[in-house]
Design an enzyme around this catalytic site. Structure first.
Site, PDB file in Angstrom:
ATOM      1  N   GLN A  89       0.828  -1.205   0.000  1.00 50.98           N
ATOM      2  CA  GLN A  89       0.000   0.000   0.000  1.00 50.98           C
ATOM      3  C   GLN A  89       0.864   1.258   0.000  1.00 50.98           C
ATOM      4  O   GLN A  89       1.539   1.546   0.983  1.00 50.98           O
ATOM      5  CB  GLN A  89      -0.908  -0.003   1.239  1.00 50.98           C
ATOM      6  CG  GLN A  89      -1.880   1.155   1.278  1.00 50.98           C
ATOM      7  CD  GLN A  89      -2.780   1.096   2.497  1.00 50.98           C
ATOM      8  OE1 GLN A  89      -2.327   0.896   3.604  1.00 50.98           O
ATOM      9  NE2 GLN A  89      -4.065   1.279   2.284  1.00 50.98           N
ATOM     10  N   GLY A  90       0.845   2.008  -1.094  1.00 50.21           N
ATOM     11  CA  GLY A  90       1.628   3.245  -1.196  1.00 50.21           C
ATOM     12  C   GLY A  90       0.766   4.466  -0.949  1.00 50.21           C
ATOM     13  O   GLY A  90       0.509   5.254  -1.861  1.00 50.21           O
TER      14      GLY A  90
ATOM     15  N   GLU B 163     -10.689  -1.291   4.839  1.00 50.58           N
ATOM     16  CA  GLU B 163      -9.622  -1.501   5.810  1.00 50.58           C
ATOM     17  C   GLU B 163     -10.171  -1.462   7.237  1.00 50.58           C
ATOM     18  O   GLU B 163      -9.907  -2.320   8.048  1.00 50.58           O
ATOM     19  CB  GLU B 163      -8.557  -0.411   5.615  1.00 50.58           C
ATOM     20  CG  GLU B 163      -7.357  -0.562   6.509  1.00 50.58           C
ATOM     21  CD  GLU B 163      -6.281   0.478   6.197  1.00 50.58           C
ATOM     22  OE1 GLU B 163      -6.651   1.613   5.850  1.00 50.58           O
ATOM     23  OE2 GLU B 163      -5.101   0.141   6.312  1.00 50.58           O
TER      24      GLU B 163
ATOM     25  N   SER C  58       0.786   6.373   2.608  1.00 51.71           N
ATOM     26  CA  SER C  58       1.436   7.323   3.514  1.00 51.71           C
ATOM     27  C   SER C  58       2.747   7.848   2.944  1.00 51.71           C
ATOM     28  O   SER C  58       3.458   7.156   2.215  1.00 51.71           O
ATOM     29  CB  SER C  58       1.737   6.642   4.854  1.00 51.71           C
ATOM     30  OG  SER C  58       0.551   6.286   5.501  1.00 51.71           O
TER      31      SER C  58
END
Lengths: 279, 380
Positions: free
Chosen positions: B121-122, B242, B124
């Site tokens: 997951q990119g 999520e 933050s």
């Protein structure tokens, strides 16, 4: 599995809310039970909800009773509602709201002077200066008697916790300081968010306990609902600022009633010990 | 209100139990969190076993109640958790399933379900964590590609991932383009030239997340999910998955661990401490209630048939704190042994510190509850 309210349960809840809405002024209700309202509740089936139909009751279950008591808690209904409900089928006139029934619970007896019947031995009872102006209390000597109706008290606590959360949110949205509603400040916002979380966790516990009737779940539900009612009332008072500390605001009445209910049905230390023993 | 399961649901549970009992005894132990290539191989082969047995899709298009049963039974049986497949199965997959084109669904979903491909997951960035919309990684169009430069951080499993769900800024912030606009959601292949992954060590000593540096990485424009500059909306879909579903299975595990802690306390004499004993009793009520809240939320999702709602924030707030209290109680029971990392509870205690930070800090969750559920005004 469908762990949501049915349409009938929603209707019952809103019907109960309508009966209680604006029916009594909290300040007028000090030290007396509103007999006319008690009778009306009886006629609406409030006290006989869980009695089987062949015994003159409505024949519904514990979940329905819990929804009705949640509304009683929201409205801060004065009077020994839990003891009267439990006495339906045991004491003449209790189911119809003609008789106001109270009971010895731990070392306390609420509404002793107003009651038409008392369950338990009240010899030697001494009046307290009750912290809750809407709940007269007596204390009986001797060892504590186990209380009944823990789940119904928990439902009232849930109703109160949800109500004080709503009161805080409304006040935080209306009251302006520093040029904006105080609810725009994170410090206030987070108090309100935590109130909702407490109420919703307690709701899941109380409703599930009503469905399963499991002793451990009932203990846990009372524990969490007591906590939600007491802490939400305190946070509601904090959000209301100086106004919350006045007699005129209703916030203190929720807090004081929550303290009284926390002593009835089952106390936190009893619940924690019993739950620990079951681990 | 009905907490009993239907015949069909019970049949699903029975079939799953039987299958778990037949495969789990043959499963080797899970590799340590120091060795992510080995963990990836382990986690993806478990996913492949689930897929072959017909359980691969359970996180997406199975009815929510079936998914709840799946999580409950796999945890009770001690089966592996999603592990390295976490992002692909629980975030990127559901997002592509709901927002992607038919071609995109065909390209990316089957490999995730089969355990062939792993996602990270990119989202933050060093200056855009909780304030995600402030992200600065840029992407500009060059023919049929986007060219991406910038950096990401806290990227779990980046060094073993094949794909990255990447948020980039495709329009500079201005009066016309507020920061929530101008963001685009891209599927970036992790083997593209210009990507550097530098693992970060967590306070628990493991290397499960990383910094990712992007230097003019070319990503095909066909890998854009949703419209250009509409990535914020797509992201909200990802985040609701999520928060709505990611922690559900762990509540079952916490109830089991609480029982183990009580047994240990009885064995080592700590049970005589009234305050500690009552704390454990209270945690019992807490995790039972959280399990019931889970069932409440799942039933609601089943009725509405939609994306999980903001009710996930209520759950996440309470659960993340309860988990920390659980392992603090474990430490109190262990006494001096709480200082020994050889005991699994102590590593779990350390990792539980991330729960009130990851997937939206408790403070951000409280803002979400206050603004989106309670309707309090936005402010400072």
């Amino acid at each position: 599995m469908d762990f949501q309210l049915t349409d009938e349960q929603r209707a019952l809840r809103s019907g109960m809310r309508d009966i209680l809405a604006g029916r009594f002024s909290l300040r007028d209700a000090v030290d007396r039970v509103d007999r006319a309202l008690w009778k009306e509740l009886g006629e609406a089936g409030f006290f006989s909800l869980a009695l089987p139909e062949e015994r003159g009751g409505v024949g519904l279950g514990l979940p329905e009773a819990v929804l009705a008591f949640e509304e009683a808690g929201r409205a801060l209904l004065p009077g020994p509602a839990v003891a009267s409900f439990l006495a339906a089928g045991e004491v003449e006139g209790a189911w119809s709201g003609d008789a106001v029934v109270t009971a010895v619970d731990g070392t306390l007896v609420p509404w002793l002077a107003e009651a038409d019947a008392v369950q338990g031995d009240v010899s030697g009872a001494v009046a307290l200066r009750s912290v809750d102006p809407l709940t007269p209390l007596h204390r009986v000597p001797g060892p504590p008697r186990p209380g009944r109706g823990a789940l119904l008290y928990a439902a009232e606590q849930l109703g109160s916790a949800a109500r004080t959360c709503e009161m805080a949110v409304r006040y935080a949205g209306d009251r302006e300081q520093f040029g904006q509603p105080i609810g725009a400040f994170q410090a206030v916002k987070h108090l309100c968010a935590r109130m909702l979380v407490r109420a919703e966790v307690a709701r899941a516990a109380v409703y599930a306990a009503a469905v399963t009737r499991d002793t451990r779940e009932i203990r846990g539900a009372k524990l969490l609902a007591d906590d939600a009612a007491v802490r939400n009332a305190r946070d509601c008072l904090q959000v209301h600022g100086g106004m919350g500390f006045t007699w005129e605001s209703e916030v203190h009445l929720h807090l004081k009633r929550a303290w009284v209910r926390a002593e009835l049905g089952q106390r936190a230390d009893e619940a924690q010990e019993a739950l620990a023993a079951a681990l | 209100m009905d907490l009993t399961y239907t015949e069909e649901e019970e049949a699903f549970r029975a079939g799953l139990r039987e299958w778990l009992a037949s495969v789990l005894p043959r499963l080797p132990a899970r590799p340590s969190p120091q060795d992510w290539p080995a963990r990836r191989a382990y986690d993806t082969s478990w996913q492949r076993m689930l897929y072959d047995a017909g359980y691969g899709h359970v996180h997406w298009d199975a009815p929510p109640t079936q998914r709840l049963i799946f999580l409950e039974e796999t945890e009770k049986a001690g089966a592996p958790y999603v592990g390295a497949n976490f992002v692909g199965l629980l975030h990127a997959g559901p997002t592509i399933a709901s927002e992607g084109t038919p071609e995109q669904r065909e390209r990316w979903l089957p490999p995730v379900l089969r355990g062939d491909e792993v996602w990270c997951q990119g989202f933050s960035e060093p200056d855009a964590g909780s304030d995600l919309a402030s992200l600065r990684t840029r992407a500009w169009r060059d023919g049929d590609h986007y060219v991406v430069s910038g950096s990401k951080i806290w990227t779990s499993h980046a060094e073993v991932a094949d794909w990255c769900e990447l948020l980039v800024r495709t329009a500079p912030v201005s009066e016309a383009v507020p920061k929530h606009r101008g963001i685009t959601w891209l599927a970036m292949p992790m083997d593209a030239p210009g990507i550097t992954v530098r693992p970060l060590r967590t306070l628990a000593g493991s290397t499960e997340f990383a910094e990712v540096f992007l230097d003019e990485v070319r990503v095909p424009a066909a890998n854009r999910v949703g419209a250009e500059n509409d990535g914020w909306r797509v992201t909200m879909v990802t985040l609701s998955y999520e928060r709505g579903t990611a922690f559900v299975g762990e509540v079952v595990a916490c109830r089991r661990v609480l029982g183990e802690i009580a047994r240990e306390a009885r064995a080592n004499g700590r049970w005589d401490d009234v305050a500690l004993r009552r704390r454990l009793g209270r945690l019992g009520a807490e995790f039972t209630a959280l399990w019931r809240l889970t069932q409440w939320n799942v039933s609601e999702a089943q009725r509405t048939g939609g994306v999980p709602g903001v009710g996930g924030s209520v759950f996440k707030l309470r659960y993340s704190h309860a988990r920390q209290e659980l392992y603090d109680a474990a430490a109190e029971v262990l006494g001096a042994d709480a200082l020994d990392l050889g005991h699994a509870w102590n590593l779990d205690r350390l990792s539980s510190l991330s729960y009130t930070i990851a997937a939206g800090t408790s403070q951000i969750q409280q803002n979400i509850v206050a603004e989106r559920i309670l309707g309090l005004p936005k402010g400072r």
